[in-house]
Design a protein around this motif. Structure first.
Motif, PDB file in Angstrom:
ATOM      1  N   TRP A  19       0.831  -1.201   0.000  1.00 56.70           N
ATOM      2  CA  TRP A  19       0.000   0.000   0.000  1.00 56.70           C
ATOM      3  C   TRP A  19       0.869   1.256   0.000  1.00 56.70           C
ATOM      4  CZ3 TRP A  19      -4.998   1.606  -0.398  1.00 56.70           C
ATOM      5  CH2 TRP A  19      -5.271   2.907   0.014  1.00 56.70           C
ATOM      6  N   LYS A  20       1.886   1.272   0.846  1.00 54.54           N
ATOM      7  CA  LYS A  20       2.746   2.454   0.955  1.00 54.54           C
ATOM      8  C   LYS A  20       3.482   2.736  -0.352  1.00 54.54           C
ATOM      9  CE  LYS A  20       3.589   2.211   5.950  1.00 54.54           C
ATOM     10  NZ  LYS A  20       4.606   2.001   7.012  1.00 54.54           N
ATOM     11  N   ASP A  21       3.892   1.684  -1.061  1.00 55.45           N
ATOM     12  CA  ASP A  21       4.609   1.878  -2.324  1.00 55.45           C
ATOM     13  C   ASP A  21       3.739   2.594  -3.345  1.00 55.45           C
ATOM     14  OD1 ASP A  21       6.832   0.680  -1.320  1.00 55.45           O
ATOM     15  OD2 ASP A  21       6.474  -1.285  -2.238  1.00 55.45           O
ATOM     16  N   ILE A  22       2.465   2.215  -3.416  1.00 54.37           N
ATOM     17  CA  ILE A  22       1.556   2.869  -4.368  1.00 54.37           C
ATOM     18  C   ILE A  22       1.234   4.282  -3.895  1.00 54.37           C
ATOM     19  CG2 ILE A  22      -0.688   2.738  -5.508  1.00 54.37           C
ATOM     20  CD1 ILE A  22      -0.613  -0.278  -5.135  1.00 54.37           C
ATOM     21  N   TYR A  23       0.938   4.426  -2.602  1.00 53.50           N
ATOM     22  CA  TYR A  23       0.542   5.736  -2.099  1.00 53.50           C
ATOM     23  C   TYR A  23       1.683   6.739  -2.154  1.00 53.50           C
ATOM     24  CZ  TYR A  23      -1.582   9.286   0.830  1.00 53.50           C
ATOM     25  OH  TYR A  23      -2.092  10.473   1.290  1.00 53.50           O
TER      26      TYR A  23
END
Length: 466
Positions: free
Chosen positions: A90-94
């Motif tokens: 999630w953090k990579d996309i966000y």
């Protein structure tokens, strides 16, 4: 003598004419039937293609959910759910989404690369975008801004013939399921005024520098203190105050360490990411070692300091109040929690709990301190021990912790000061804790929260007209 033609001679050719008329009618009927059949086949084909395209778009949606859902090892039925992997995905996309603060920037660029592994396959085109929301500020002005911690996914499906396309949009919000909401600082105060006082035991007893946990889980006193990594990308401010204002005396930070209010020493009270270097991409490397007061300490941040920072401004709506958006999963799980300090999530209601909180007894997890008296007054709860607590402490309802000794808190403290008095102090008493930010401790505490999709579905819709 007159002759007469037999009647049947007058009807010659009528049968042919009638037959031709019937033949024309039959041909017209057959043509109509054929045209209707072809049209029905075309409609059926289009409907089939549209349905196939929709299923393809839905497959992209399900593929995304599956990608973000914490999973165990399929080859090991006894393995635990990998929440850290889901949180990282999630953090990579966000990390890409949050770079578009202005919708105009997104419309001009609109390029976000999907990570490897999030590829649903052929006939599915998956795209990612920021979510923008329209709000009205205090002056009544309507503005459009990027919504915090939300991602919009669009899955476009195509049928096998390439004739039909259908798209599904779905918005996801992070902060649920895997991992804890981000702690903005070693100590953060939201929703009202806080007075944060540093202790006098060691250098920088309130530190936003990322510290590892003690190697000895049974340590005591200064043996528990570890050295932080001043070059870590995980470094945060020492203190974040959502009501912070350099010119507002109601929000004060009192340095009570060597070089602080008591003076005479060369120790500093706070250290962490320096707000004076917030515009730098690697601002986390600049550690303040000079300031002792609210006005000149670079490691004490307010909302205005994030204007130049690559990080998002922490909001009261995310962290404060009963509807804090980033804490809904934690508070939902807390409804069934007890005051057992051996649990990963402990809730202490100051109206019901009798005794001292063993913060310094080397416990791990999440501790929530809440509860108001019948007349709305807050309570002071004593905390004892000289060991350490690893994880996240949340203080609500204007309660205060009175410390005996000098326990270490590895992780972070978040204070909800909603409706608290101007002179509210979350830490009181003769002892003072050392709050040392630790991403390791927070990750460990977050792993105890129930697993689920890291990104709650907040909207799902079909996109038409594309």
């Amino acid at each position: 003598m007159p002759t007469h033609t037999p009647p049947y001679h007058r009807q010659q050719g009528s049968v042919l004419l009638i037959g031709m008329i019937f033949l024309v009618v039959l041909m017209l009927g057959a043509t109509t039937i054929m045209q209707s059949a072809v049209q029905d086949e075309r409609i059926t084909g289009n409907s089939k293609a549209s349905t196939e395209a929709f299923f393809a778009a839905e497959a992209g949606y399900r593929s995304t959910i599956n990608y973000l859902l914490p999973k165990s090892d399929p080859d090991d039925p006894d393995s635990e759910v990998d929440k850290e992997q889901a949180n990282s995905r999630w953090k990579d996309i966000y990390a890409q989404v949050k770079t578009y603060d202005d919708i105009a920037d997104w419309q001009e660029d609109g390029s976000i690369d999907l990570p490897q592994g999030l590829n649903p396959g052929q006939k599915i085109a998956l795209s990612v975008a920021p979510v923008y929301e329209t709000i009205t500020d205090e002056d009544g002005v309507t503005i459009t801004q990027r919504a915090a911690n939300k991602i919009r996914f669009v899955s476009k499906g195509t049928d096998s013939s390439g004739r039909a396309e259908r798209s599904i949009g779905f918005d996801l919000q992070g902060g649920g399921g895997a991992g804890l909401p981000p702690a903005p600082a070693a100590i953060s105060c939201f929703g009202g005024d806080c007075i944060i006082r540093a202790g006098a035991a060691n250098k920088a007893p309130i530190s936003g520098v990322d510290h590892p946990l003690p190697s000895n889980p049974d340590c005591n006193g200064n043996n528990c203190r570890t050295e932080g990594d001043h070059d870590s990308e995980n470094n945060v401010p020492a203190v974040y105050l959502s009501n912070f204002d350099d010119n507002d005396s109601k929000v004060e930070v009192q340095g009570n360490n060597g070089g602080g209010n008591n003076g005479g020493g060369n120790k500093v009270s706070f250290e962490g990411a320096d707000r004076n270097e917030a515009e730098r991409e690697n601002f986390y490397q600049f550690i303040d070692d000079s300031g002792k007061t609210k006005a000149d300490n670079g490691s004490i941040w307010g909302p205005a300091d994030y204007d130049k920072s690559p990080k998002d401004t922490p909001l009261d709506s995310e962290y404060a109040g009963p509807n804090a958006t980033l804490f809904k999963d934690i508070y939902a799980e807390a409804e069934g929690a007890t005051s057992n300090f051996n649990d990963s999530l402990t809730v202490v209601n100051t109206n019901e709990f009798n005794g001292d909180i063993p913060i310094g007894d080397n416990h791990h997890g999440i501790l929530i301190v809440e509860g108001k008296g019948a007349n709305g007054t807050s309570n002071v709860l004593e905390a004892k021990g000289n060991g350490y607590f690893a994880g996240l402490i949340i203080i609500k309802d204007c309660n205060s912790l009175s410390f005996k000794g000098t326990p270490y808190i590895f992780g972070a403290v978040i204070v909800d000061a909603t409706d608290c008095p101007d002179d509210y102090r979350p830490f009181v008493g003769t002892g003072n804790p050392e709050v040392l930010y630790s991403s390791e401790a927070l990750d460990m505490a977050g792993s105890g929260i129930s697993g689920g999709l890291n990104g709650d579905k907040i909207d799902w819709y079909e996109i038409t007209g594309n």
